[in-house]
Every structure is written in C-alpha cells, then in structure tokens.
Design a protein around this motif. Sequence first.
Motif, PDB file in Angstrom:
ATOM      1  N   CYS A 110      10.087 -25.811 -14.158  1.00  0.00           N
ATOM      2  CA  CYS A 110       9.037 -24.457 -13.818  1.00  0.00           C
ATOM      3  C   CYS A 110      10.127 -23.641 -12.327  1.00  0.00           C
ATOM      4  CB  CYS A 110       8.047 -25.614 -13.411  1.00  0.00           C
ATOM      5  SG  CYS A 110       8.604 -26.445 -11.865  1.00  0.00           S
ATOM      6  N   ASP A 161      10.247 -24.547  -8.301  1.00  0.00           N
ATOM      7  CA  ASP A 161       9.692 -25.086  -7.242  1.00  0.00           C
ATOM      8  C   ASP A 161       9.703 -24.266  -6.157  1.00  0.00           C
ATOM      9  OD1 ASP A 161       8.903 -27.200  -8.609  1.00  0.00           O
ATOM     10  OD2 ASP A 161       9.932 -29.024  -7.691  1.00  0.00           O
ATOM     11  N   GLY A 185      12.240 -26.650 -10.980  1.00  0.00           N
ATOM     12  CA  GLY A 185      12.164 -27.962 -11.116  1.00  0.00           C
ATOM     13  C   GLY A 185      11.285 -28.186 -12.479  1.00  0.00           C
ATOM     14  N   GLY A 186      10.128 -29.307 -12.565  1.00  0.00           N
ATOM     15  CA  GLY A 186      10.240 -30.214 -13.798  1.00  0.00           C
ATOM     16  C   GLY A 186      10.492 -31.059 -14.063  1.00  0.00           C
ATOM     17  N   ASN A 187      10.113 -31.694 -14.839  1.00  0.00           N
ATOM     18  CA  ASN A 187      10.437 -33.070 -14.509  1.00  0.00           C
ATOM     19  C   ASN A 187      10.971 -33.152 -15.513  1.00  0.00           C
ATOM     20  OD1 ASN A 187       7.974 -33.758 -12.813  1.00  0.00           O
ATOM     21  ND2 ASN A 187       7.820 -35.462 -14.079  1.00  0.00           N
ATOM     22  N   ASN A 234      14.295 -31.497 -14.085  1.00  0.00           N
ATOM     23  CA  ASN A 234      14.724 -32.091 -13.044  1.00  0.00           C
ATOM     24  C   ASN A 234      15.747 -33.550 -13.527  1.00  0.00           C
ATOM     25  OD1 ASN A 234      13.332 -30.702 -11.290  1.00  0.00           O
ATOM     26  ND2 ASN A 234      12.087 -31.873 -10.843  1.00  0.00           N
ATOM     27  N   SER A 272       5.590 -24.048  -8.421  1.00  0.00           N
ATOM     28  CA  SER A 272       5.035 -25.030  -8.398  1.00  0.00           C
ATOM     29  C   SER A 272       5.115 -24.918  -6.676  1.00  0.00           C
ATOM     30  CB  SER A 272       5.440 -26.319  -8.201  1.00  0.00           C
ATOM     31  OG  SER A 272       4.700 -27.400 -10.119  1.00  0.00           O
ATOM     32  N   ILE A 302       2.056 -31.295  -4.663  1.00  0.00           N
ATOM     33  CA  ILE A 302       3.179 -30.055  -4.927  1.00  0.00           C
ATOM     34  C   ILE A 302       1.448 -30.170  -5.216  1.00  0.00           C
ATOM     35  CG2 ILE A 302       3.487 -30.170  -7.374  1.00  0.00           C
ATOM     36  CD1 ILE A 302       5.497 -32.154  -6.981  1.00  0.00           C
ATOM     37  N   HIS A 338       0.457 -26.876  -8.099  1.00  0.00           N
ATOM     38  CA  HIS A 338       1.506 -26.858  -9.607  1.00  0.00           C
ATOM     39  C   HIS A 338       0.381 -25.880 -10.806  1.00  0.00           C
ATOM     40  CE1 HIS A 338       3.783 -27.031 -12.549  1.00  0.00           C
ATOM     41  NE2 HIS A 338       2.897 -27.426 -13.849  1.00  0.00           N
ATOM     42  N   GLU A 363       3.377 -40.552 -16.324  1.00  0.00           N
ATOM     43  CA  GLU A 363       3.919 -40.568 -15.003  1.00  0.00           C
ATOM     44  C   GLU A 363       2.265 -39.131 -14.421  1.00  0.00           C
ATOM     45  OE1 GLU A 363       6.453 -37.605 -11.997  1.00  0.00           O
ATOM     46  OE2 GLU A 363       4.726 -36.503 -13.324  1.00  0.00           O
ATOM     47  N   LYS A 364       2.078 -38.446 -15.506  1.00  0.00           N
ATOM     48  CA  LYS A 364       0.248 -37.081 -14.532  1.00  0.00           C
ATOM     49  C   LYS A 364      -0.582 -38.845 -15.234  1.00  0.00           C
ATOM     50  CE  LYS A 364       3.188 -34.128 -15.107  1.00  0.00           C
ATOM     51  NZ  LYS A 364       4.458 -34.128 -14.413  1.00  0.00           N
ATOM     52  N   LEU A 375      11.070 -34.823  -2.558  1.00  0.00           N
ATOM     53  CA  LEU A 375      10.433 -34.082  -3.583  1.00  0.00           C
ATOM     54  C   LEU A 375      11.669 -34.526  -5.343  1.00  0.00           C
ATOM     55  CD1 LEU A 375       8.900 -31.929  -5.763  1.00  0.00           C
ATOM     56  CD2 LEU A 375      10.535 -30.302  -4.539  1.00  0.00           C
ATOM     57  N   ALA A 376      11.328 -34.337  -6.239  1.00  0.00           N
ATOM     58  CA  ALA A 376      11.625 -35.437  -7.563  1.00  0.00           C
ATOM     59  C   ALA A 376      12.302 -37.093  -7.066  1.00  0.00           C
ATOM     60  CB  ALA A 376      12.665 -34.281  -8.297  1.00  0.00           C
ATOM     61  N   ASP A 380      11.392 -38.581 -10.924  1.00  0.00           N
ATOM     62  CA  ASP A 380      12.739 -37.805 -11.816  1.00  0.00           C
ATOM     63  C   ASP A 380      13.624 -38.387 -11.938  1.00  0.00           C
ATOM     64  OD1 ASP A 380      10.912 -36.734 -12.737  1.00  0.00           O
ATOM     65  OD2 ASP A 380      11.242 -34.423 -11.221  1.00  0.00           O
TER      66      ASP A 380
HETATM   67  C1  FRU Z   1       8.746 -32.927  -9.614  1.00  0.00           C
HETATM   68  C2  FRU Z   1       7.784 -31.875 -10.153  1.00  0.00           C
HETATM   69  C3  FRU Z   1       8.519 -30.773  -9.463  1.00  0.00           C
HETATM   70  C4  FRU Z   1       7.204 -30.024 -10.152  1.00  0.00           C
HETATM   71  C5  FRU Z   1       6.520 -30.692 -10.742  1.00  0.00           C
HETATM   72  C6  FRU Z   1       5.530 -30.668 -11.373  1.00  0.00           C
HETATM   73  O1  FRU Z   1       8.682 -34.299  -9.785  1.00  0.00           O
HETATM   74  O2  FRU Z   1       8.848 -31.984 -11.830  1.00  0.00           O
HETATM   75  O3  FRU Z   1       9.484 -30.601  -9.791  1.00  0.00           O
HETATM   76  O4  FRU Z   1       6.490 -28.564  -9.786  1.00  0.00           O
HETATM   77  O5  FRU Z   1       6.777 -32.143 -10.339  1.00  0.00           O
HETATM   78  O6  FRU Z   1       4.860 -31.449 -12.134  1.00  0.00           O
END
Ligand code: FRU
Length: 304
Positions: free
Chosen positions: A18, A20, A45-47, A50, A102, A115, A117, A176-177, A260-261, A264
């Motif tokens: 995604c 960020d 961004g996005g796991n 990253n 995000s 975040i 999203h 993670e989620k 942030l991240a 990841d």
């Molecule tokens: C960080 C991340 C961000 C992204 C969000 C998506 O772990 O990957 O880069 O915006 O989580 O859930």
Amino acid sequence: MSAEQEAHGGILCVGLLCIDIVNFVERFPAEDTDSRVHEQQWTLGGNGANNMTVLNQFSSHNHFFTTLCNDALYPMVQQLLLKSKINTDLCILRDDCAVPLSTVLVSDDTGSRTILHYRGNLFEPTIDEFSRKIDVQRYSWIHFEGRNFDETRKMMEHVRKHRGSDRLPRISVEIEKVRPAPTLEQLIPGADVVFLSKDFARSRGFFDMESAVNGVFGLFASPETTVVCAWAELGACARLPDGTVVIAPAHSPSKVVDTLAAGDTFVAAMIHYMHGGADAHTALQGACRIAGKKVGQRGLFGLV
Ligand code: FRU
Ligand code: ADP
C-alpha cells in the motif's frame, strides 16, 4: 545460506503493498482539534512490501507476490518499488482497482505510530494466480502475511503439497491482525515458523510474550512449529519444537523516533537470519538489533 538452500534459491514474500502517507506530528492530537503536520512522507507500506524493503538490504534474490493496481498512483508506486529494489515480475497488475492508502501519524513525543488504513477495492491474489505464477521449488523460504485468509490458507496448502521431501521451502506466516476467532489461527498449523504480534496475542488472552508462544503453540501449532512473538521494548521470544523458549532483549535506541513497521522489520530480519541457518536465539538477537535500529530512525532504509 547453506549449499542446500543455495540450490533451492531465495525467499518469496506474499503480502500487501500500500502507500503510507506518513505525517510527523509533535504529539498525538486530541479528537476534534486542528494541528500541524511538520513533515510528510509518501512511502511504500504494507507488511509484505515492508518485509521486502528490509530483506533486500540483506540480499538480492528475494521475490514478491502481491496485487498492484494500474491506477493514477501506479507511476509513483513504481518509483517506490525501484527505490526498495523490489522485483515485481511475479506480481499481478489489475485494472479497475486503487492502491490501498494508509494515513499514519507518527508522534515526535513517543515515536508511536497510529495507522488509519483504507483498503478500498483491492482484489488480493487468488490461489489460481499463485499456483500459475509461483514455482514453489524455486524457493527455500516462502513467507505469508496472514491476510486474505481463504486464499492464503490455500496457497500455504499448495506449498506444502509441492515442496520437496527436505521440507524446503520453509513456510512462515505472520499473524498480526486482530480478527474475531477463529480466522487467522487456522493458518498456524500450516507453517514451520509463526510470527505473532503482541496485538494478536493480547486479543487471544496472552499478556506477555512467553505466555503467547506457549499458549499459541499448545492451542494451534503442529509439533514441529517454531512460534515467535515480538513485544516492543521488551524484545522478542521464540518457542522451539522441543519446548525450549529463547528470549532476546530489545535494543533500545537513545530516542524512539518512529515505530512504523518495527514488527515488519523484525519479521524480515528473523527470516533472513533463520534462512541463513542461524539458530532461533541468534536470529532473535539479530532481529532485535535491526528492529531497534529501525525505531531509532525514520523509515526503513539504511538498516543493514
Ligand atoms: C505497518 C504497515 C503499514 C501499513 C499498515 C497496513 O506494519 O504495513 O506500512 O500502512 O501496516 O496494515
Ligand atoms: P509491531 O510493529 O508489530 O507492533 P513490536 O512493537 O512488537 O512490533 O516491535 C517489533 C520489534 O521491534 C521488537 O521485538 C523490538 O525488537 C523492536 N522494538 C519495537 N519498539 C521498540 C522500542 N520502543 N524500543 C526498542 N525496540 C523496539
């Protein structure tokens, strides 16, 4: 990498990409106030993306499998992919979708990241696309971000079915989620290495990292699974298949600037070290060192 791993090739990551929009603010704002952003960065961004940005700082034979959107922001995404040295040969490019966005607030005060999203209309990769595009035996490690649940479960099954008798590629999954049970936990039995986030652990009633790895192992994992859990400034731990729990402390920077991240970064570094043959304790120590460096700086470049 051992000779055996070399023969099998590199690491494949399956997960989200995604954009960020990272807003640096002095402190996290109160609701219904109007405050200044003193710096803004648009980053990848996005796991999954990253993980790739970090893995590519260690080595160059990594591949990414995700959905890309052929929308107005695609030229910018391509620039960002280049900057992260991410090879997109295997990715699925779709029309009629918009890249997820995000909006992130990073507070100077604490380094916390908040975040928001928006996933929009992204249609994530399917098992059919995965099985068409991915030559499983080409890899020695395939990592899945735990999302796009039904398709990811089928992709993991596909890898298990098509991997060699040497159990290569190794399969890892990041849980993670926070989703209502039972969803993501159903991915756990299919993995050799499971990465749990502290948010997931808490949502399932585990309030420290050791209880999390032991509890999740007991509830969901196969006997040969290694369960790993990172816990911010407390570091991280892993439960090995023989029941041993190993712990590594965090490497705290002089100031926490941007978290942030961090997770990841930790996951990518763990995969890198374990893929290279390090034992779990050494891998944890290395991953906490790299993740500690990350939280002491903005962004994901210059970590290795
Ligand atoms: C960080 C991340 C961000 C992204 C969000 C998506 O772990 O990957 O880069 O915006 O989580 O859930
Ligand atoms: P997530 O981004 O998933 O919330 P964590 O907060 O659990 O990830 O952090 C992952 C890793 O990053 C931790 O194991 C630790 O090594 C490092 N880390 C995160 N926050 C800090 C911190 N405040 N100080 C030092 N290291 C940290």
